[in-house]
Design a protein around this motif. Structure first.
Motif, PDB file in Angstrom:
ATOM      1  N   SER A  88       0.837  -1.207   0.000  1.00 18.84           N
ATOM      2  CA  SER A  88       0.000   0.000   0.000  1.00 18.84           C
ATOM      3  C   SER A  88       0.866   1.249   0.000  1.00 18.84           C
ATOM      4  N   LEU A  92       0.798   4.374  -2.555  1.00 14.18           N
ATOM      5  CA  LEU A  92       0.583   5.704  -2.001  1.00 14.18           C
ATOM      6  C   LEU A  92       1.664   6.695  -2.430  1.00 14.18           C
ATOM      7  N   PHE A 118      -5.525   4.477  -0.301  1.00 16.93           N
ATOM      8  CA  PHE A 118      -4.167   4.001  -0.024  1.00 16.93           C
ATOM      9  C   PHE A 118      -3.650   4.502   1.315  1.00 16.93           C
TER      10      PHE A 118
END
Length: 392
Positions: A88, A92, A118
């Motif tokens: 993640s 991001l 995210f």
């Protein structure tokens, strides 16, 4: 019995590498969030939208977070929090750069959904990893992790405006992306490799049926609603109801953030000495008194003092709730944490809009003076924080 496979406690100076890694994840997440805040006015002007439409876009950010949080919790239980945190984080990292180039309202809407998703997914997974590090080290670290998130937010917001003003919007986004990627790269090889929970693979993805995670979720929710109220409305309260100047009105959130950050760095030591339940009760007492003083204040200085006092209390309430969520008996850490984070962050993402609506009719002073009722509920539920002290 825990099936967690812990990494050796290698150290960098006085900090074990696994603690340094999860602290960097929190710092990175907060840095990106803080860096986004000064971009919002430029984002609004570039898309040519009104304040009302911008409010809907901000709501999309919250919806994205709340959608992916439970998913991230379930995946953390099945795959391990390390994998979900890092993946993640990869998604991001470039999001501020993406948001710099969205050309219209609809791509802006999708971008806000993705940014919130995210950020939220990484939030749940890195909190789950912090819980595993707590178990490995057999000591509290959650408060300091949240302090690093607050520090990242302050750095991102504080440096962001200066960088955009001197180097431009695009250069700022590129710098934030590079710095975030470097933090993720340093954390990548030393992040705690927690093993997936075998029983989680056999379970269907579903909400927990036991009452405990929902009660701890209420504790998190009622701790974060006041935090959101201070974040979004304290400056307007000082300016419109207490006669403060535009410059002076910002001191309310500054004082609140400063005491919160300091107490989060001190919170793990306090919790190790007093225990989670007593720490939560003392914190709720400080928060109750501080918010009551702020709401009943007759001048801006007294309100700022009240908000600073409230920051001392609120600082460690949410970290304790998150630690309790990850240590609930008979429940996988990622599942319990996803419920508590979902409920808690609803307090920041949804409640402030309701507060703004009510303030038009009853005023912010009445609202701030009423918020201590939420801390009374936290006090009544505080015995459930005992799970935060469980050692595995």
């Amino acid at each position: 019995m825990s099936t967690t496979r812990t990494a050796p406690l290698l150290t960098v100076g006085y900090m074990p590498k696994i603690r340094l890694a999860v602290s960097l994840l929190f710092l990175m997440n907060g840095f990106i969030m803080g860096s986004w805040v000064p971009k919002i006015p430029e984002f609004k002007d570039r898309l040519g939208v009104s304040e009302g439409v911008l409010g809907l876009l901000v709501l999309a950010f919250g919806i994205g977070s709340l959608i992916l949080m439970p998913v991230a919790g379930a995946l953390s239980a099945r795959l391990g929090s390390r994998q979900v945190s890092l993946v993640s984080g990869v998604f991001l990292t470039p999001m501020l750069l993406v948001m710099t180039f969205v050309p219209n309202l609809w791509t802006g809407f999708v971008g806000m959904l993705a940014l919130g998703a995210f950020l939220g997914a990484m939030d749940v997974a890195m909190n789950a990893n912090a819980i595993e590090v707590e178990k490995s080290m057999r000591r509290a670290i959650m408060s300091s992790c949240h302090a690093f998130w607050s520090l990242g937010g302050v750095l991102g917001a504080g440096v962001g405006g200066i960088t955009m003003g001197t180097l431009g919007i695009t250069a700022h986004a590129v710098i934030v992306t590079i710095v975030s990627a470097l933090m993720l790269a340093v954390a990548w090889p030393i992040t705690l490799r927690d093993a997936p929970h075998p029983e989680a693979k056999k379970e269907k993805l579903s909400l927990p049926r036991t009452l405990l995670p929902w009660l701890v979720g209420i504790m998190a929710l009622f701790s974060m609603i006041p935090e959101g109220a201070v974040l979004d409305w304290s400056a307007l309260y000082l300016r419109s109801e207490l006669g403060a100047s535009v410059t002076f009105s910002g001191f309310a959130f500054a004082a609140f953030s400063a005491t919160m950050c300091i107490m989060r760095f001190a919170g793990d030591l306090v919790r190790d000495r007093l225990g989670a339940v007593r720490t939560l009760r003392v914190s709720a007492g400080f928060a109750l008194v501080g918010m009551l003083v702020a709401g009943l204040a007759g001048d801006a200085w007294l309100a700022i003092l009240g908000f600073a006092f409230a920051g001392i209390g609120i600082a460690n309430m949410v970290p304790i709730a998150f630690s309790a969520a990850g240590n609930m008996p008979g429940l996988q850490p990622g599942i319990g944490l996803s419920v508590v984070t979902f409920m808690g962050y609803s307090g920041i993402l949804v409640a402030p809009s309701v507060i703004g609506f009510l303030a038009e009719y009853i005023g912010f002073g009445v609202i701030y003076a009423s918020l201590p009722a939420l801390f009374i509920v936290v006090l009544l539920l505080s015995h459930h924080a005992v799970h935060a002290d469980q050692k595995h």
